[in-house]
Design an enzyme around this catalytic site. Structure first.
Site, PDB file in Angstrom:
ATOM      1  N   ASN A  12     -53.319  39.148  14.576  1.00 51.00           N
ATOM      2  CA  ASN A  12     -52.749  37.939  14.809  1.00 51.00           C
ATOM      3  C   ASN A  12     -52.993  37.264  14.038  1.00 51.00           C
ATOM      4  O   ASN A  12     -52.076  36.115  13.376  1.00 51.00           O
ATOM      5  CB  ASN A  12     -53.069  37.558  16.605  1.00 51.00           C
ATOM      6  CG  ASN A  12     -52.697  38.085  17.649  1.00 51.00           C
ATOM      7  OD1 ASN A  12     -51.532  37.310  17.977  1.00 51.00           O
ATOM      8  ND2 ASN A  12     -53.230  38.553  18.197  1.00 51.00           N
TER       9      ASN A  12
ATOM     10  N   HIS B 287     -53.782  35.420  24.661  1.00 52.91           N
ATOM     11  CA  HIS B 287     -53.999  35.973  26.016  1.00 52.91           C
ATOM     12  C   HIS B 287     -52.572  36.773  26.423  1.00 52.91           C
ATOM     13  O   HIS B 287     -51.973  36.039  25.825  1.00 52.91           O
ATOM     14  CB  HIS B 287     -54.173  34.625  27.312  1.00 52.91           C
ATOM     15  CG  HIS B 287     -55.016  35.808  28.156  1.00 52.91           C
ATOM     16  ND1 HIS B 287     -56.139  36.227  28.169  1.00 52.91           N
ATOM     17  CD2 HIS B 287     -54.110  36.474  29.195  1.00 52.91           C
ATOM     18  CE1 HIS B 287     -56.692  37.120  29.095  1.00 52.91           C
ATOM     19  NE2 HIS B 287     -55.474  37.242  29.940  1.00 52.91           N
TER      20      HIS B 287
ATOM     21  N   GLY C  84     -57.446  40.906  13.675  1.00 54.68           N
ATOM     22  CA  GLY C  84     -57.163  40.197  13.137  1.00 54.68           C
ATOM     23  C   GLY C  84     -55.783  40.442  12.903  1.00 54.68           C
ATOM     24  O   GLY C  84     -54.202  40.030  11.848  1.00 54.68           O
TER      25      GLY C  84
ATOM     26  N   ASN D 267     -55.260  29.244  22.508  1.00 55.14           N
ATOM     27  CA  ASN D 267     -55.419  30.809  21.926  1.00 55.14           C
ATOM     28  C   ASN D 267     -54.504  31.911  22.620  1.00 55.14           C
ATOM     29  O   ASN D 267     -53.489  31.206  23.222  1.00 55.14           O
ATOM     30  CB  ASN D 267     -56.756  30.708  23.640  1.00 55.14           C
ATOM     31  CG  ASN D 267     -57.504  31.679  23.878  1.00 55.14           C
ATOM     32  OD1 ASN D 267     -57.607  32.958  22.972  1.00 55.14           O
ATOM     33  ND2 ASN D 267     -56.990  32.680  24.877  1.00 55.14           N
TER      34      ASN D 267
ATOM     35  N   ILE E 285     -66.404  29.559  23.346  1.00 50.25           N
ATOM     36  CA  ILE E 285     -67.047  27.940  22.933  1.00 50.25           C
ATOM     37  C   ILE E 285     -67.126  26.809  23.397  1.00 50.25           C
ATOM     38  O   ILE E 285     -67.294  26.318  24.515  1.00 50.25           O
ATOM     39  CB  ILE E 285     -65.264  27.735  22.363  1.00 50.25           C
ATOM     40  CG1 ILE E 285     -63.764  28.637  22.583  1.00 50.25           C
ATOM     41  CG2 ILE E 285     -64.962  26.625  21.680  1.00 50.25           C
ATOM     42  CD1 ILE E 285     -64.040  29.039  20.937  1.00 50.25           C
TER      43      ILE E 285
END
Ligand code: GRF
Length: 199
Positions: A14, A110, A12, A108, A94
């Site tokens: 981010n 990446h 977590g 998202n 997803i």
């Protein structure tokens, strides 16, 4: 106020960068209204709870079928009235129904400069191992919209990070997180919340 739902599976960091950016005024006009994880042990859930944000564990193993899981995940978004879904290290595919229901409203992060080192099998340390194996001198991170493919949606933001002599995958991963991921993911959310167009 843009209502953000963050999907997580791991530490977590981010998510923490998003929460810190909201508290620090880097993100304006958005709030995290829900954190959802497929992993009940994800430290990201602890980060949410410390911030008094509703946290939900929605894991495929709790449902009789993948379709039931998919429905539960989408229902959680709907119940929380999420406007923007942010995938922050979410390791579950997803559902197509969610992608359709949230067209151009799922982003998202990446850990590479897409189209390098992305697609099926490129996640976590594997991305940095591949970058080091190829010998690239520059890597980085990408925020992109999520479509039906894997890491194939329109790119919103990217930030480059230098690869240094002696880098291990772990060292490089940390530098990409610190210098790129934790910068462009909050920036992307702020852009969307304030209708700021990417260059
Ligand atoms: C990050 O490296 C991100 O690039 C990738 O998954 C990892 C999540 O890390 N998608 P954290 O859970 O945000 O610390």
């Amino acid at each position: 106020m843009l209502r953000v739902g963050v999907l997580v599976s791991g530490g977590g960091t981010n998510l923490q960068a998003i929460l810190d950016a909201i508290d620090g005024g880097i993100i304006v006009g958005a709030e995290v209204v829900a954190v959802i994880s497929n992993n009940e042990n994800a430290y990201a859930i602890e980060r949410a709870r410390k911030h008094n944000i509703p946290a939900f564990i929605v894991t495929p193993k709790a449902y009789g079928s993948r379709e039931e899981f998919n429905n539960a995940l989408l229902e959680t978004m709907n119940v929380c009235k999420v406007d923007l879904i942010v995938l922050a290290g979410f390791l579950v595919k997803i559902p197509e129904a969610m992608i359709a229901a949230y067209k151009n409203r799922i982003i998202n992060i990446h850990p590479s400069l897409i189209p390098s080192f992305c697609g099926v099998g490129f996640y976590g340390l594997k991305v940095h191992e591949a970058a080091l194996k190829r010998g690239v001198k520059v890597t980085g991170a990408t925020v992109h919209y999520v479509d039906e493919g894997t890491d194939t949606g329109p790119i919103l933001l990217q930030k480059a990070v230098e690869v240094r002599a002696g880098d291990t995958p772990e060292i490089l991963q940390r530098r990409v997180m610190e210098e790129a991921e934790w910068v462009i993911l909050p920036q992307a959310i702020n852009m969307i919340a304030n209708n700021i167009q990417a260059i």
